[in-house]
Scaffold this motif. Structure first.
Motif, PDB file in Angstrom:
ATOM      1  N   ILE A  95     -11.411  48.696-143.019  1.00  0.00           N
ATOM      2  CA  ILE A  95     -11.773  47.741-141.970  1.00  0.00           C
ATOM      3  C   ILE A  95     -10.710  47.822-140.888  1.00  0.00           C
ATOM      4  N   ASP A  96     -11.151  47.913-139.654  1.00  0.00           N
ATOM      5  CA  ASP A  96     -10.252  47.842-138.500  1.00  0.00           C
ATOM      6  C   ASP A  96     -10.710  46.655-137.670  1.00  0.00           C
ATOM      7  N   SER A  97      -9.798  45.735-137.366  1.00  0.00           N
ATOM      8  CA  SER A  97     -10.181  44.527-136.636  1.00  0.00           C
ATOM      9  C   SER A  97      -9.165  44.178-135.562  1.00  0.00           C
ATOM     10  N   SER A  98      -9.667  43.453-134.564  1.00  0.00           N
ATOM     11  CA  SER A  98      -8.813  42.946-133.482  1.00  0.00           C
ATOM     12  C   SER A  98      -9.188  41.502-133.196  1.00  0.00           C
ATOM     13  N   LEU A  99      -8.174  40.697-132.983  1.00  0.00           N
ATOM     14  CA  LEU A  99      -8.345  39.298-132.587  1.00  0.00           C
ATOM     15  C   LEU A  99      -7.890  39.140-131.151  1.00  0.00           C
ATOM     16  N   CYS A 100      -8.631  38.377-130.381  1.00  0.00           N
ATOM     17  CA  CYS A 100      -8.244  38.054-129.008  1.00  0.00           C
ATOM     18  C   CYS A 100      -8.059  36.545-128.911  1.00  0.00           C
ATOM     19  N   LEU A 101      -6.812  36.135-128.736  1.00  0.00           N
ATOM     20  CA  LEU A 101      -6.497  34.722-128.543  1.00  0.00           C
ATOM     21  C   LEU A 101      -5.152  34.609-127.855  1.00  0.00           C
ATOM     22  N   GLU A 102      -5.049  33.589-127.056  1.00  0.00           N
ATOM     23  CA  GLU A 102      -3.824  33.387-126.290  1.00  0.00           C
ATOM     24  C   GLU A 102      -2.730  32.775-127.168  1.00  0.00           C
ATOM     25  N   ILE A 106      -0.384  35.049-134.148  1.00  0.00           N
ATOM     26  CA  ILE A 106      -0.885  35.048-135.517  1.00  0.00           C
ATOM     27  C   ILE A 106      -0.425  36.235-136.363  1.00  0.00           C
ATOM     28  N   MET A 107       0.275  37.177-135.789  1.00  0.00           N
ATOM     29  CA  MET A 107       0.633  38.359-136.569  1.00  0.00           C
ATOM     30  C   MET A 107       1.516  38.027-137.782  1.00  0.00           C
ATOM     31  N   LYS A 108       2.257  36.945-137.724  1.00  0.00           N
ATOM     32  CA  LYS A 108       3.066  36.589-138.894  1.00  0.00           C
ATOM     33  C   LYS A 108       2.193  36.153-140.073  1.00  0.00           C
ATOM     34  N   TYR A 109       0.897  35.918-139.816  1.00  0.00           N
ATOM     35  CA  TYR A 109      -0.046  35.558-140.873  1.00  0.00           C
ATOM     36  C   TYR A 109      -0.892  36.755-141.315  1.00  0.00           C
ATOM     37  N   SER A 129      -6.877  46.713-141.379  1.00  0.00           N
ATOM     38  CA  SER A 129      -6.041  46.613-140.186  1.00  0.00           C
ATOM     39  C   SER A 129      -6.436  45.354-139.424  1.00  0.00           C
ATOM     40  N   ILE A 130      -5.438  44.546-139.104  1.00  0.00           N
ATOM     41  CA  ILE A 130      -5.653  43.359-138.276  1.00  0.00           C
ATOM     42  C   ILE A 130      -4.682  43.448-137.110  1.00  0.00           C
ATOM     43  N   LEU A 147     -11.783  31.921-128.890  1.00  0.00           N
ATOM     44  CA  LEU A 147     -11.186  33.126-129.420  1.00  0.00           C
ATOM     45  C   LEU A 147     -12.296  34.079-129.842  1.00  0.00           C
ATOM     46  N   VAL A 148     -11.927  35.354-129.984  1.00  0.00           N
ATOM     47  CA  VAL A 148     -12.889  36.415-130.275  1.00  0.00           C
ATOM     48  C   VAL A 148     -12.291  37.321-131.348  1.00  0.00           C
TER      49      VAL A 148
END
Length: 161
Positions: A95-102, A106-109, A129-130, A147-148
């Motif tokens: 799985i390859d994923s991307s989050l879009c949020l200002e 969140i990378m520490k999670y 992958s996140i 968020l997306v």
């Protein structure tokens, strides 16, 4: 035989809601709005899995008009989607994923998210992958109105690895 699926999900952000991403509660003054717990990442992954096998989308299987899914934990939805692909003889390769949020950052999670997702989907953390990005304060994401999440899921027919 390999199959690839793409998922995308959007949720509004609002005060007084919990922020759940990747099955993890993240402290923030705003949370996702939705019929379920509104976990944008897990919903995108579900859509990626379903799409890979032409099984429709998460809304078709778990409609927001059905009270049975009101406030449901999206980890349960992920489990159910995984069951659908397993019934058809497929496993997840990666799985390859991307989050879009200002905000929040969140990378520490991400490790905890990967552990949670890997456990449910019976794959290794190294197969998930996140990534995260902002929209440089542009649009509804940049204004912290929502968020997306995007996810690409690769499946393999069991016995074809």
């Amino acid at each position: 035989m390999y199959r690839i699926g793409f998922g995308i999900d959007f949720h509004q952000l609002a005060e007084g809601r919990e922020l759940v991403i990747g099955g993890i509660k993240i402290p923030h003054h705003k949370g996702s709005v939705g019929h379920s717990d509104a976990d944008v990442l897990l919903h995108a992954i579900c859509d990626g899995m379903l799409g890979a096998l032409s099984l429709g989308d998460i809304g078709m299987h778990f409609p927001n008009t059905d009270p049975a899914y009101k406030d449901i934990d999206s980890k349960i939805l992920l489990q159910k989607c995984f069951g659908l692909i397993r019934e058809r003889g497929y496993s997840i390769v990666n799985i390859d994923s991307s989050l879009c949020l200002e905000a929040p950052k969140i990378m520490k999670y991400s490790l905890q998210m990967r552990e949670t997702i890997a456990f449910i989907l019976h794959i290794g953390q190294e197969d998930i992958s996140i990534k995260a990005t902002t929209t440089e304060t542009m649009g509804f994401v940049g204004r912290e109105e929502g968020l997306v999440a995007y996810a690409t899921v690769l499946l393999v027919k069991n016995g074809d690895q």
